[in-house]
Design an enzyme around this catalytic site. Structure first.
Site, PDB file in Angstrom:
ATOM      1  N   HIS A  13       0.803  -1.097  -0.098  1.00 42.28           N
ATOM      2  CA  HIS A  13       0.178  -0.002   0.040  1.00 42.28           C
ATOM      3  C   HIS A  13       0.881   1.342   0.099  1.00 42.28           C
ATOM      4  O   HIS A  13       1.447   1.484   1.087  1.00 42.28           O
ATOM      5  CB  HIS A  13      -0.889  -0.006   1.241  1.00 42.28           C
ATOM      6  CG  HIS A  13      -1.896   1.146   1.297  1.00 42.28           C
ATOM      7  ND1 HIS A  13      -3.262   1.126   1.497  1.00 42.28           N
ATOM      8  CD2 HIS A  13      -1.602   2.540   0.985  1.00 42.28           C
ATOM      9  CE1 HIS A  13      -3.899   2.209   1.757  1.00 42.28           C
ATOM     10  NE2 HIS A  13      -2.811   3.147   1.213  1.00 42.28           N
ATOM     11  N   HIS A  15       1.407   5.375  -2.213  1.00 42.86           N
ATOM     12  CA  HIS A  15       1.174   6.494  -3.124  1.00 42.86           C
ATOM     13  C   HIS A  15       2.408   7.139  -3.591  1.00 42.86           C
ATOM     14  O   HIS A  15       3.250   7.584  -2.960  1.00 42.86           O
ATOM     15  CB  HIS A  15       0.443   7.579  -2.119  1.00 42.86           C
ATOM     16  CG  HIS A  15      -0.763   6.979  -1.434  1.00 42.86           C
ATOM     17  ND1 HIS A  15      -2.223   7.253  -1.989  1.00 42.86           N
ATOM     18  CD2 HIS A  15      -0.887   6.422  -0.222  1.00 42.86           C
ATOM     19  CE1 HIS A  15      -2.869   6.782  -1.022  1.00 42.86           C
ATOM     20  NE2 HIS A  15      -2.246   6.238  -0.014  1.00 42.86           N
ATOM     21  N   PHE A  16       2.538   6.985  -4.998  1.00 45.79           N
ATOM     22  CA  PHE A  16       3.686   7.501  -5.551  1.00 45.79           C
ATOM     23  C   PHE A  16       3.247   8.802  -6.313  1.00 45.79           C
ATOM     24  O   PHE A  16       4.260   9.348  -6.609  1.00 45.79           O
ATOM     25  CB  PHE A  16       3.898   6.622  -7.120  1.00 45.79           C
ATOM     26  CG  PHE A  16       4.864   5.432  -6.794  1.00 45.79           C
ATOM     27  CD1 PHE A  16       5.656   5.358  -5.919  1.00 45.79           C
ATOM     28  CD2 PHE A  16       4.574   4.132  -7.362  1.00 45.79           C
ATOM     29  CE1 PHE A  16       6.484   4.271  -5.528  1.00 45.79           C
ATOM     30  CE2 PHE A  16       5.372   2.979  -7.259  1.00 45.79           C
ATOM     31  CZ  PHE A  16       6.407   3.056  -6.395  1.00 45.79           C
ATOM     32  N   ARG A  17       1.872   9.039  -6.129  1.00 46.49           N
ATOM     33  CA  ARG A  17       1.570  10.462  -7.147  1.00 46.49           C
ATOM     34  C   ARG A  17       1.917  10.181  -8.585  1.00 46.49           C
ATOM     35  O   ARG A  17       1.836   9.167  -9.198  1.00 46.49           O
ATOM     36  CB  ARG A  17       2.143  11.876  -6.697  1.00 46.49           C
ATOM     37  CG  ARG A  17       2.190  11.513  -4.891  1.00 46.49           C
ATOM     38  CD  ARG A  17       0.620  11.648  -4.489  1.00 46.49           C
ATOM     39  NE  ARG A  17       0.638  12.028  -3.023  1.00 46.49           N
ATOM     40  CZ  ARG A  17      -0.278  11.533  -2.186  1.00 46.49           C
ATOM     41  NH1 ARG A  17      -1.323  10.863  -2.619  1.00 46.49           N
ATOM     42  NH2 ARG A  17      -0.088  12.126  -0.930  1.00 46.49           N
ATOM     43  N   ASN A  41      -5.314   7.330  -5.874  1.00 49.65           N
ATOM     44  CA  ASN A  41      -6.106   8.494  -5.825  1.00 49.65           C
ATOM     45  C   ASN A  41      -5.014   9.532  -6.424  1.00 49.65           C
ATOM     46  O   ASN A  41      -4.877  10.621  -5.802  1.00 49.65           O
ATOM     47  CB  ASN A  41      -6.203   8.543  -4.360  1.00 49.65           C
ATOM     48  CG  ASN A  41      -5.085   8.743  -3.570  1.00 49.65           C
ATOM     49  OD1 ASN A  41      -3.864   7.964  -3.886  1.00 49.65           O
ATOM     50  ND2 ASN A  41      -4.980   9.196  -2.428  1.00 49.65           N
ATOM     51  N   LYS A  98      -9.754  -0.105  -5.236  1.00 50.98           N
ATOM     52  CA  LYS A  98      -9.441   0.794  -3.800  1.00 50.98           C
ATOM     53  C   LYS A  98     -11.000   1.326  -3.599  1.00 50.98           C
ATOM     54  O   LYS A  98     -11.405   2.294  -4.514  1.00 50.98           O
ATOM     55  CB  LYS A  98      -8.602   1.640  -3.823  1.00 50.98           C
ATOM     56  CG  LYS A  98      -8.343   2.546  -2.473  1.00 50.98           C
ATOM     57  CD  LYS A  98      -7.779   1.574  -1.470  1.00 50.98           C
ATOM     58  CE  LYS A  98      -7.732   2.374  -0.060  1.00 50.98           C
ATOM     59  NZ  LYS A  98      -6.656   3.327  -0.011  1.00 50.98           N
ATOM     60  N   HIS A 135     -10.580   1.568   2.334  1.00 51.14           N
ATOM     61  CA  HIS A 135     -10.200   2.656   3.358  1.00 51.14           C
ATOM     62  C   HIS A 135     -11.365   2.675   4.378  1.00 51.14           C
ATOM     63  O   HIS A 135     -12.289   3.086   4.018  1.00 51.14           O
ATOM     64  CB  HIS A 135      -9.992   3.991   2.690  1.00 51.14           C
ATOM     65  CG  HIS A 135      -9.682   5.313   3.596  1.00 51.14           C
ATOM     66  ND1 HIS A 135      -8.443   5.927   3.717  1.00 51.14           N
ATOM     67  CD2 HIS A 135     -10.311   5.592   4.875  1.00 51.14           C
ATOM     68  CE1 HIS A 135      -8.427   6.672   4.697  1.00 51.14           C
ATOM     69  NE2 HIS A 135      -9.588   6.547   5.498  1.00 51.14           N
ATOM     70  N   HIS A 173      -4.283  -0.034   6.337  1.00 49.23           N
ATOM     71  CA  HIS A 173      -3.795   0.625   7.274  1.00 49.23           C
ATOM     72  C   HIS A 173      -4.594   0.968   8.607  1.00 49.23           C
ATOM     73  O   HIS A 173      -5.278   1.956   8.918  1.00 49.23           O
ATOM     74  CB  HIS A 173      -3.650   2.309   6.870  1.00 49.23           C
ATOM     75  CG  HIS A 173      -4.615   3.012   5.825  1.00 49.23           C
ATOM     76  ND1 HIS A 173      -5.883   2.928   6.270  1.00 49.23           N
ATOM     77  CD2 HIS A 173      -4.497   3.384   4.760  1.00 49.23           C
ATOM     78  CE1 HIS A 173      -6.553   3.436   5.216  1.00 49.23           C
ATOM     79  NE2 HIS A 173      -5.729   3.890   4.289  1.00 49.23           N
ATOM     80  N   LEU A 218      -4.252   9.905   7.746  1.00 45.08           N
ATOM     81  CA  LEU A 218      -5.558   9.229   7.893  1.00 45.08           C
ATOM     82  C   LEU A 218      -5.594   7.649   7.608  1.00 45.08           C
ATOM     83  O   LEU A 218      -5.110   7.240   6.452  1.00 45.08           O
ATOM     84  CB  LEU A 218      -6.564  10.007   6.918  1.00 45.08           C
ATOM     85  CG  LEU A 218      -7.036  11.318   7.582  1.00 45.08           C
ATOM     86  CD1 LEU A 218      -7.494  12.088   6.314  1.00 45.08           C
ATOM     87  CD2 LEU A 218      -7.641  11.484   8.631  1.00 45.08           C
ATOM     88  N   ASP A 246       1.850   3.000   3.295  1.00 43.11           N
ATOM     89  CA  ASP A 246       1.008   4.072   3.116  1.00 43.11           C
ATOM     90  C   ASP A 246       1.941   5.433   2.953  1.00 43.11           C
ATOM     91  O   ASP A 246       1.640   6.377   3.418  1.00 43.11           O
ATOM     92  CB  ASP A 246      -0.084   4.252   4.241  1.00 43.11           C
ATOM     93  CG  ASP A 246      -1.356   5.344   3.887  1.00 43.11           C
ATOM     94  OD1 ASP A 246      -1.301   5.442   2.366  1.00 43.11           O
ATOM     95  OD2 ASP A 246      -1.842   5.621   4.442  1.00 43.11           O
ATOM     96  N   HIS A 250       3.504  14.521   0.280  1.00 44.59           N
ATOM     97  CA  HIS A 250       2.922  16.095   0.466  1.00 44.59           C
ATOM     98  C   HIS A 250       4.098  17.070   0.735  1.00 44.59           C
ATOM     99  O   HIS A 250       4.739  16.852   1.475  1.00 44.59           O
ATOM    100  CB  HIS A 250       1.689  16.143   1.416  1.00 44.59           C
ATOM    101  CG  HIS A 250       0.641  15.325   1.290  1.00 44.59           C
ATOM    102  ND1 HIS A 250      -0.420  15.672   0.344  1.00 44.59           N
ATOM    103  CD2 HIS A 250       0.209  14.192   1.791  1.00 44.59           C
ATOM    104  CE1 HIS A 250      -1.332  14.775   0.334  1.00 44.59           C
ATOM    105  NE2 HIS A 250      -0.971  13.870   1.418  1.00 44.59           N
ATOM    106  N   ALA A 262      -2.983  15.271   4.904  1.00 42.24           N
ATOM    107  CA  ALA A 262      -2.784  13.778   5.740  1.00 42.24           C
ATOM    108  C   ALA A 262      -1.865  13.007   4.870  1.00 42.24           C
ATOM    109  O   ALA A 262      -2.018  12.754   3.651  1.00 42.24           O
ATOM    110  CB  ALA A 262      -4.121  13.136   5.822  1.00 42.24           C
TER     111      ALA A 262
HETATM  112  O1  DOR Z   1      -2.741   9.756   5.269  1.00 45.00           O
HETATM  113  C1  DOR Z   1      -3.053   9.482   4.222  1.00 45.00           C
HETATM  114  N1  DOR Z   1      -2.629   9.962   3.158  1.00 45.00           N
HETATM  115  N2  DOR Z   1      -4.121   8.548   4.282  1.00 45.00           N
HETATM  116  C2  DOR Z   1      -4.714   8.414   3.295  1.00 45.00           C
HETATM  117  O2  DOR Z   1      -5.786   7.683   3.182  1.00 45.00           O
HETATM  118  C3  DOR Z   1      -4.380   8.920   1.997  1.00 45.00           C
HETATM  119  C4  DOR Z   1      -2.841   9.431   1.859  1.00 45.00           C
HETATM  120  C5  DOR Z   1      -2.662  10.199   0.734  1.00 45.00           C
HETATM  121  O3  DOR Z   1      -3.005  10.090  -0.414  1.00 45.00           O
HETATM  122  O4  DOR Z   1      -2.065  11.219   0.994  1.00 45.00           O
HETATM  123 ZN    ZN Z   2      -3.231   5.304   1.430  1.00 46.04          ZN
END
Ligand code: DOR
Ligand code: ZN
Length: 347
Positions: A13, A15-17, A41, A98, A135, A173, A218, A246, A250, A262
Site C-alpha cells: 500500500h 502512493h507514488f503520485r 488516488n 480501492k 479505506h 492501514h 488518515l 501508506d 505531500h 494527511a
Molecule cells: O494519510 C493518508 N494519506 N491517508 C490516506 O488515506 C491517503 C493518503 C494520501 O494520499 O495522501
Molecule cells: Zn493510502
C-alpha cells in the site's frame, strides 16, 4: 541479533503520485521492495484498465536503471464503476480496486458516495478473484474522527463481509484494536495492512507539545492502547497482517499549513523502521512473514526471489528532501535516528 536477511519484501500500500513526483517516489521504494500496490488516488484518479496501464508506464519509466521493481496497479472505485470495468481490469492483470468512502481522505471527492449500490461491482470482484482494498472510515460529519474506523466496521465492513463471504478484502492501514480483532475473527479472505506510523506512534505524538503536522495521516493516529494492540498483533506472526507503508508524499508547504494534508512520506526508511519495531518487540523472527510472505500469499502472487540484509547500525534520516520540482518535502521521522540500516540487496 545484529543482522537479519529476509526475502525481498513488498509494499502492499503506497502512493507514488504522478508526473515529476515519480522521479522521487519510485526510486525510494524500488531501492528495497520487489513490488508495490500503487494507490489510485491521483489527480485525476485511475478509474479503468487503460488509465492504469498508462500510469504503470509512467512509473516504469521512473525506475532506476537496472531495477526489477514491479508496480502492481489498482483502480479507484467511483459511483460509476461497472462490473464490465472490473472484468476488463482482471483481463489486464489488475489485482485490486480501492474503495474510498467519498471525502474520507486525500483526493477522495470523486469516490464512492453510496456503498450500498456497489453490489454488481463486488460480485464482479468475487467472480474475477480480484481484491477489494478498503479505506475503512465512515465520513458522517457527526461521527468523531477517532471513532470513524470502529463505526465503519460496525456499519459497513460487517455487512459486506457477510454478504460476500468469498470476497478477498484488505482492511487498509488499520489503526485500532477493534480493527485488529475484526480481522482476526474474520475468515481467511480478510486481511489488513499496518503502517510504520501506526506501530511507532500514537495520538500524543500528533498533539502533545504542539501540533506535529508531519505525523498527521488518515486514519488519524489513535490512543496508545490501540497502538499497543497493533504492536501485539504483528508480534504474533499472524498471516492476516502484512506490510503496507501508506507512504504518502505531500510537499512541506501542504503539510505545514492552516489546513494541512494527511500523509507520512516514509518510503526512505520504512523497511528499516519496521525492522526496528519488530526488534523492539523481540519478534525479529516474525519480520519476514509480515514484510515478504503474508501479503504475497494473500494476493496470490509468488513470493519474491531476492533478499535484503539489514544490520543494526544507526543512521539519521534527513531533515528535508528536495523534490524534482525543486520544492522541499519533510520525510517521516525527519532528523531521527533509525537503528537498522540496509546492508545489501540481492535481487
Ligand atoms: O494519510 C493518508 N494519506 N491517508 C490516506 O488515506 C491517503 C493518503 C494520501 O494520499 O495522501
Ligand atoms: Zn493510502
Amino acid at each position: 541479533m545484529n543482522e537479519i536477511t529476509i526475502t525481498l519484501p513488498d509494499d502492499l500500500h503506497l502512493h507514488f503520485r504522478d508526473d515529476d513526483m515519480l522521479g522521487e517516489t519510485v526510486p525510494a521504494t524500488a531501492r528495497c521492495f520487489g513490488r508495490a500496490i500503487v494507490m489510485p488516488n491521483t489527480v485525476p484518479p485511475v478509474r479503468n484498465a487503460a488509465e492504469a496501464q498508462r500510469y504503470k508506464e509512467r512509473i516504469l519509466a521512473a525506475r532506476p536503471a537496472g531495477s526489477n521493481f514491479e508496480p502492481l496497479m489498482t483502480l479507484y472505485l467511483t459511483d460509476r464503476t461497472t462490473a464490465a470495468d472490473i472484468a476488463e481490469a482482471a483481463k489486464a492483470g489488475i489485482k485490486a480496486v480501492k474503495l474510498y468512502p467519498a471525502g474520507a481522505t486525500t483526493n477522495s471527492d470523486a469516490a464512492v458516495t453510496n456503498i450500498d449500490a456497489l453490489g454488481p461491482v463486488l460480485e464482479a470482484l468475487e467472480a474475477n478473484n480480484m481484491l477489494l482494498l478498503v479505506h475503512g472510515e465512515v465520513t458522517d460529519a457527526h461521527i468523531d474522527i477517532f471513532d470513524r474506523e470502529k463505526e465503519f466496521i460496525d456499519q459497513r465492513l460487517g455487512p459486506i463481509t457477510q454478504r460476500y463471504p468469498n470476497l478477498k478484502l484488505v482492511f487498509e492501514h488499520i489503526t485500532t484494536k477493534d480493527a485488529a480483532d475484526f480481522v482476526l475473527s474474520a475468515g481467511a479472505n480478510i486481511a489488513a495492512t499496518i503502517t510504520p506510523q501506526h506501530l511507532l506512534l500514537n495520538r500524543n505524538d500528533l498533539l502533545v507539545g504542539g501540533v506535529r503536522p508531519h505525523n498527521f495521516c488518515l486514519p488519524v493516529l489513535k490512543r496508545n492502547t490501540h497502538q499497543q494492540a497493533l504492536r501485539e498483533v504483528v508480534a504474533t506472526g499472524s498471516n492476516k497482517f502484512f506490510l503496507g507503508t501508506d507512504s504518502a508524499p505531500h510537499e512541506q508547504s501542504k503539510k505545514e499549513n492552516a489546513c494541512g494534508c494527511a500523509g507520512c512520506y516514509s518510503a526512505w526508511a520504512a523497511l528499516e523502521l519496521y525492522t526496528q519495531i519488530f526488534d523492539d518487540l523481540g519478534a525479529l523472527d516474525k519480520l519476514e512473514g509480515f514484510a515478504s510472505f503474508h501479503g504475497a500469499d494473500f494476493y496470490g502472487i509468488p513470493r519474491n526471489k531476492g533478499s535484503v540484509t539489514l544490520i543494526k547500525e544507526s543512521w539519521t534520516l534527513p531533515e528535508s528532501i528536495t523534490l524534482p520540482n525543486g520544492r522541499p518535502i519533510i520525510p517521516f521521522m525527519a532528523g531521527s535516528e533509525v537503528e537498522w540500516k540496509i546492508k545489501s540487496i540481492n535481487n
